[in-house]
Design an enzyme around this catalytic site. Structure first.
Site, mmCIF file in Angstrom:
data_model
loop_
_atom_site.group_PDB
_atom_site.id
_atom_site.type_symbol
_atom_site.label_atom_id
_atom_site.label_comp_id
_atom_site.label_asym_id
_atom_site.label_seq_id
_atom_site.Cartn_x
_atom_site.Cartn_y
_atom_site.Cartn_z
ATOM 1 N N TYR A 142 0.825 -1.206 0.000
ATOM 2 C CA TYR A 142 0.000 0.000 0.000
ATOM 3 C C TYR A 142 0.863 1.262 0.000
ATOM 4 O O TYR A 142 0.490 2.279 -0.603
ATOM 5 C CB TYR A 142 -0.982 0.000 1.185
ATOM 6 C CG TYR A 142 -2.166 -0.899 0.900
ATOM 7 C CD1 TYR A 142 -3.257 -0.443 0.167
ATOM 8 C CD2 TYR A 142 -2.167 -2.226 1.315
ATOM 9 C CE1 TYR A 142 -4.320 -1.274 -0.135
ATOM 10 C CE2 TYR A 142 -3.225 -3.068 1.025
ATOM 11 C CZ TYR A 142 -4.303 -2.585 0.303
ATOM 12 O OH TYR A 142 -5.354 -3.406 -0.009
ATOM 13 N N ARG A 148 1.731 1.877 -3.499
ATOM 14 C CA ARG A 148 0.583 2.413 -4.250
ATOM 15 C C ARG A 148 0.329 3.877 -3.879
ATOM 16 O O ARG A 148 -0.033 4.690 -4.717
ATOM 17 C CB ARG A 148 -0.673 1.576 -3.984
ATOM 18 C CG ARG A 148 -0.689 0.286 -4.817
ATOM 19 C CD ARG A 148 -1.970 -0.488 -4.605
ATOM 20 N NE ARG A 148 -3.154 0.247 -5.033
ATOM 21 C CZ ARG A 148 -4.371 0.055 -4.531
ATOM 22 N NH1 ARG A 148 -4.566 -0.852 -3.589
ATOM 23 N NH2 ARG A 148 -5.398 0.754 -4.964
ATOM 24 N N VAL A 176 -9.660 4.666 -4.072
ATOM 25 C CA VAL A 176 -9.084 5.129 -2.809
ATOM 26 C C VAL A 176 -7.990 6.166 -3.069
ATOM 27 O O VAL A 176 -7.236 6.520 -2.184
ATOM 28 C CB VAL A 176 -8.515 3.929 -2.007
ATOM 29 C CG1 VAL A 176 -9.617 2.955 -1.621
ATOM 30 C CG2 VAL A 176 -7.404 3.196 -2.788
ATOM 31 N N HIS A 213 -14.798 2.876 -0.454
ATOM 32 C CA HIS A 213 -13.749 1.946 -0.018
ATOM 33 C C HIS A 213 -12.600 2.635 0.713
ATOM 34 O O HIS A 213 -11.500 2.094 0.785
ATOM 35 C CB HIS A 213 -13.214 1.161 -1.226
ATOM 36 C CG HIS A 213 -14.232 0.216 -1.801
ATOM 37 N ND1 HIS A 213 -14.090 -0.393 -3.029
ATOM 38 C CD2 HIS A 213 -15.408 -0.227 -1.303
ATOM 39 C CE1 HIS A 213 -15.146 -1.167 -3.270
ATOM 40 N NE2 HIS A 213 -15.965 -1.073 -2.232
ATOM 41 N N CYS A 250 0.887 2.261 16.201
ATOM 42 C CA CYS A 250 -0.066 3.286 16.629
ATOM 43 C C CYS A 250 0.518 4.026 17.831
ATOM 44 O O CYS A 250 0.908 3.385 18.811
ATOM 45 C CB CYS A 250 -1.393 2.615 17.015
ATOM 46 S SG CYS A 250 -2.566 3.730 17.785
ATOM 47 N N SER A 252 -16.158 -2.701 -13.097
ATOM 48 C CA SER A 252 -16.598 -3.984 -13.652
ATOM 49 C C SER A 252 -17.852 -4.478 -12.937
ATOM 50 O O SER A 252 -18.432 -5.481 -13.330
ATOM 51 C CB SER A 252 -15.478 -5.026 -13.502
ATOM 52 O OG SER A 252 -15.187 -5.203 -12.131
ATOM 53 N N ASN A 311 -17.500 1.973 -19.871
ATOM 54 C CA ASN A 311 -16.283 1.208 -19.587
ATOM 55 C C ASN A 311 -15.791 0.503 -20.849
ATOM 56 O O ASN A 311 -16.402 0.642 -21.911
ATOM 57 C CB ASN A 311 -16.449 0.270 -18.375
ATOM 58 C CG ASN A 311 -17.292 -0.942 -18.650
ATOM 59 O OD1 ASN A 311 -17.184 -1.571 -19.699
ATOM 60 N ND2 ASN A 311 -18.157 -1.273 -17.711
ATOM 61 N N ALA A 324 -13.360 6.791 -20.317
ATOM 62 C CA ALA A 324 -14.056 7.848 -19.582
ATOM 63 C C ALA A 324 -13.432 9.211 -19.874
ATOM 64 O O ALA A 324 -14.146 10.218 -19.985
ATOM 65 C CB ALA A 324 -13.984 7.551 -18.084
#
Ligand code: OAD
Length: 242
Positions: free
Chosen positions: A70, A73, A106, A122, A150, A192, A213, A231
């Site tokens: 992540y 990403r 996201v 999401h 944390c 999708s 799409n 799009a």
């Protein structure tokens, strides 16, 4: 590229619409350079196993790998820009009386393009929360290992995205569902339609349904308009005609 024809009846219907609701998916960000999930060759889920990267079990098994995936990403998202499709939807909101935009993405690109009140079904990869407590965390000590910990409870931190098997954030889906049920025109863009409950929005949508799409068969009928194409090419043309 085939010539894109926007039917006059559709433009007229959009001009009259009081409420427009929109669901977007990974396809709207594809032209910004973010891979989709289910493309057979380039899709993320063609290369990686979703149960390892997008489930809490996968995270518990290998938290470091999931955090790093992540994080990579997130870096990618920071290097790309919104595209013409994102900008066209922000513009559309200025042209119709009421517009609700719900996204499965996201990446925060709709917001960066100027869309307001985006419903993030999401979550958002730019936010981080505690795996144990679920509370959002703004900062952490980078030197406490990977994933970071944390600052409140010492639990692992994770991205604030919805993984398979998890509930969507409170009230988020209800808002999108309400908008779909009440709208005159519903857009399903770059998705999708394989992931619930997001996919159900197109099924419960009231009024005209427009799908854009790369997989849909082109179709024009009074209540359904399917556009097979990008799009970032179709939406600017459509919005420009309003
Ligand atoms: P998918 O990867 O399942 O579908 C992407 C869709 O975008 C396909 O229908 C493509 O034809 C279409 N597409 C690709 N490029 C396009 C373009 N330039 N313009 C328009 N359409 C284009 O992605 P999603 O439906 O968004 O969830 O996937 C839904 C969820 O599954 C994601 O939110 C993610 C994933 O697992 C979680 O991680 C919880």
């Amino acid at each position: 590229m085939n010539e894109i024809v926007i039917p006059v009846q559709l433009i007229e219907a959009l001009k009259k619409a009081q409420r427009v609701a929109i669901l977007t998916g990974a396809g709207i960000s594809a032209e910004s350079g973010i891979p989709t999930f289910r493309d057979q060759l380039t899709g993320l889920w063609a290369k990686y196993r979703p149960e390892e990267l997008a489930t809490s079990k996968g995270f518990q098994r290998n938290p470091r790998m999931v955090w790093e995936w992540y994080a990579a990403r997130r870096e990618k998202v920071h290097t790309v820009e919104p595209n013409a499709g994102h900008y066209a939807l922000a513009e559309l909101a200025r042209k119709v009386p009421e517009l609700t935009l719900a996204t499965q993405n996201v990446d925060g690109l709709h917001q960066r393009a100027g869309s307001e009140g985006v419903i993030e079904l999401h979550g958002n990869i730019n936010r981080v929360k505690c795996f144990d407590e679920g509370l959002l965390v703004d900062s952490w000590n980078e030197n406490q290992g990977i994933p970071p910990r944390c600052p409140r409870c010492g639990g692992f931190l994770r991205p604030d995205v919805v993984w398979f098997g998890e509930m969507l954030p409170d009230e988020v889906f209800e808002k999108a569902e309400y908008a779909a049920k009440k709208c005159d025109v519903f857009f399903s863009i770059g998705t999708s339609g394989q992931v619930e409950p997001a996919a159900s929005l197109a099924r419960i949508a009231h009024g005209i349904v427009i799908t854009i799409n790369l997989e849909v068969e082109s179709l024009i009928s009074p209540y359904r308009y399917n556009f097979n194409g990008k799009a970032g090419e179709i939406l600017p043309l459509l919005v420009q005609k309003l």
